[in-house]
Enzyme design. Structure first.
Site, short mmCIF file in Angstrom:
data_model
loop_
_atom_site.label_atom_id
_atom_site.label_comp_id
_atom_site.label_asym_id
_atom_site.label_seq_id
_atom_site.Cartn_x
_atom_site.Cartn_y
_atom_site.Cartn_z
N PHE A 259 9.23 -41.07 -19.22
CA PHE A 259 10.43 -41.14 -19.27
C PHE A 259 10.98 -42.43 -20.67
O PHE A 259 10.56 -43.39 -20.55
CB PHE A 259 11.63 -41.24 -18.36
CG PHE A 259 13.06 -41.18 -19.05
CD1 PHE A 259 13.33 -39.64 -18.35
CD2 PHE A 259 13.82 -41.96 -19.17
CE1 PHE A 259 14.44 -39.14 -19.38
CE2 PHE A 259 15.00 -41.85 -19.51
CZ PHE A 259 15.80 -40.55 -19.21
N VAL A 260 11.46 -42.38 -21.63
CA VAL A 260 11.51 -42.89 -22.78
C VAL A 260 13.18 -42.89 -22.95
O VAL A 260 13.52 -42.13 -22.93
CB VAL A 260 10.23 -42.66 -23.74
CG1 VAL A 260 9.10 -42.73 -23.41
CG2 VAL A 260 10.70 -41.45 -25.16
N ASP B 277 10.27 -31.43 -25.28
CA ASP B 277 10.09 -32.15 -24.12
C ASP B 277 9.71 -30.92 -23.31
O ASP B 277 8.54 -30.35 -23.85
CB ASP B 277 11.06 -32.91 -23.26
CG ASP B 277 10.78 -33.42 -21.21
OD1 ASP B 277 9.85 -33.61 -21.42
OD2 ASP B 277 11.35 -33.57 -20.86
N ARG C 264 20.78 -46.32 -25.61
CA ARG C 264 20.77 -46.17 -27.09
C ARG C 264 20.54 -46.59 -28.11
O ARG C 264 19.77 -46.73 -29.20
CB ARG C 264 21.71 -45.09 -27.44
CG ARG C 264 22.33 -43.75 -26.28
CD ARG C 264 23.37 -43.00 -27.11
NE ARG C 264 23.53 -42.03 -26.19
CZ ARG C 264 22.89 -40.81 -25.43
NH1 ARG C 264 22.14 -40.15 -26.28
NH2 ARG C 264 23.91 -39.77 -25.03
N LYS D 229 6.63 -35.13 -26.47
CA LYS D 229 6.24 -35.57 -24.52
C LYS D 229 5.12 -33.72 -24.49
O LYS D 229 5.81 -32.82 -23.53
CB LYS D 229 7.14 -35.44 -24.41
CG LYS D 229 6.92 -36.49 -23.05
CD LYS D 229 7.76 -36.64 -22.09
CE LYS D 229 9.11 -37.58 -21.88
NZ LYS D 229 9.89 -37.37 -21.36
N ASP E 113 18.70 -41.78 -24.42
CA ASP E 113 19.62 -43.04 -23.55
C ASP E 113 18.88 -42.91 -21.60
O ASP E 113 18.24 -41.92 -21.37
CB ASP E 113 21.08 -42.76 -23.50
CG ASP E 113 21.80 -41.02 -22.59
OD1 ASP E 113 20.65 -40.38 -23.63
OD2 ASP E 113 22.58 -41.01 -21.97
N GLU F 15 15.89 -33.51 -34.23
CA GLU F 15 16.25 -33.48 -32.48
C GLU F 15 15.29 -35.15 -32.79
O GLU F 15 14.66 -36.07 -33.17
CB GLU F 15 14.74 -32.77 -32.13
CG GLU F 15 15.77 -32.79 -30.47
CD GLU F 15 16.57 -32.89 -30.20
OE1 GLU F 15 17.83 -33.88 -30.60
OE2 GLU F 15 17.10 -32.05 -29.51
N ASP F 16 15.70 -35.80 -31.91
CA ASP F 16 15.03 -36.85 -31.41
C ASP F 16 13.37 -36.54 -30.29
O ASP F 16 12.55 -37.34 -30.89
CB ASP F 16 16.16 -37.51 -30.09
CG ASP F 16 16.87 -36.78 -28.68
OD1 ASP F 16 16.22 -35.94 -28.53
OD2 ASP F 16 17.07 -37.43 -28.18
N LYS G 42 23.36 -36.41 -28.94
CA LYS G 42 23.55 -37.97 -29.53
C LYS G 42 22.60 -38.45 -30.17
O LYS G 42 22.01 -39.52 -30.13
CB LYS G 42 24.78 -39.06 -28.62
CG LYS G 42 25.78 -38.34 -28.20
CD LYS G 42 26.11 -39.55 -26.77
CE LYS G 42 27.69 -38.80 -26.09
NZ LYS G 42 28.12 -39.97 -24.90
P1 5GP Z 1 14.43 -30.31 -23.50
O1 5GP Z 1 14.95 -28.79 -23.86
O2 5GP Z 1 13.22 -30.27 -24.90
O3 5GP Z 1 13.18 -30.41 -22.60
O4 5GP Z 1 14.77 -30.74 -23.80
C1 5GP Z 1 15.09 -31.58 -24.71
C2 5GP Z 1 15.94 -33.19 -24.18
O5 5GP Z 1 15.66 -33.27 -22.68
C3 5GP Z 1 16.06 -34.12 -25.73
O6 5GP Z 1 16.84 -34.12 -26.52
C4 5GP Z 1 16.91 -35.02 -24.46
O7 5GP Z 1 17.64 -35.11 -24.62
C5 5GP Z 1 15.87 -34.82 -23.16
N1 5GP Z 1 14.90 -35.48 -23.06
C6 5GP Z 1 13.43 -35.25 -22.31
N2 5GP Z 1 12.20 -36.41 -22.25
C7 5GP Z 1 13.11 -37.43 -22.27
C8 5GP Z 1 13.26 -38.79 -22.49
O8 5GP Z 1 12.25 -39.45 -22.27
N3 5GP Z 1 13.60 -40.11 -22.49
C9 5GP Z 1 15.43 -39.45 -22.76
N4 5GP Z 1 16.10 -40.17 -22.97
N5 5GP Z 1 15.79 -37.51 -22.83
C10 5GP Z 1 14.53 -37.33 -22.73
#
Ligand code: 5GP
Length: 188
Positions: free
Chosen positions: A162-163, A113, A175, A141, A169, A109-110, A53
């Protein structure tokens, strides 16, 4: 009847939040990204794929900053349990409603990470015969990256914090913040 505001707490000025990227900064950056995407995709009909979302806010603002013909679809994905997390395998909870063979795809994508989710998703979309697959991410990140992911259109690089806000969220909360903030104490 007397009204009292004593029980009304502001979510936007919650002391547990430290603003990292303001509403104005987000707006300005999206305008720049939109102009770049407009130029890059001129004369084509890219399909924007929003990842539910968290990316909804970024997607809807980004689309309105792009002045060329675009289409939009949504996907929902979730990671498997922690034991398989490192494999980067994700579960597709909601798939696309249309075939993407020969299409120019822009995944929106938001946040990237570790990169595990995106590297899986981008490879999955490419295997369906898309003409091109690119990525727009609001936040990067980068310190936590485990898989290399090429971000074609990036909003902001952020530190390892963590944002929340602007779609992101913590347990479905925050959100609706119009800015990105560091959540100082998630469990308070
Ligand atoms: P990745 O597979 O790159 O580790 O994970 C990406 C997903 O982890 C993002 O789409 C998000 O849902 C979640 N995520 C990673 N870092 C953060 C953060 O700092 N805050 C939030 N709210 N979600 C995060």
């Amino acid at each position: 009847m007397a009204t009292s505001s004593a029980h009304i707490t502001s979510e936007f000025s919650n002391p547990n939040l430290e603003i990292l990227i303001s509403e104005q900064q987000i707006r300005d950056r999206i305008k720049e990204l939109g102009a770049q995407i407009t130029t890059d995709y001129a004369g084509r009909n890219p399909l924007f794929i929003g990842v539910l979302k968290g990316a909804c806010f970024f997607l809807s603002d980004l689309m309105r900053a792009v002045d060329t013909r675009v289409s939009v679809e949504f996907m929902a994905i979730s990671s498997y349990g922690s034991s398989t997390r490192t494999s980067g395998e994700v579960r597709i909870m909601k798939d696309l409603d249309v075939p993407i063979e020969g299409r120019d795809i822009l995944v929106v994508e938001d946040i990237v990470d570790t990169g595990l989710t995106l590297s899986y998703l981008l490879a999955n979309l490419q295997s369906r015969g898309a003409a091109s697959v690119k990525l727009a991410a609001l936040l990067d990140k980068y310190e936590r990256r485990e898989r290399e992911v090429k971000i074609d259109y990036l909003g902001f690089q952020i530190p390892d914090e963590f944002v929340v806000g602007y779609g992101l969220d913590f347990a479905e909360r925050y959100r609706n913040l119009p800015f990105i903030a560091v959540l100082k104490n998630p469990n308070s």
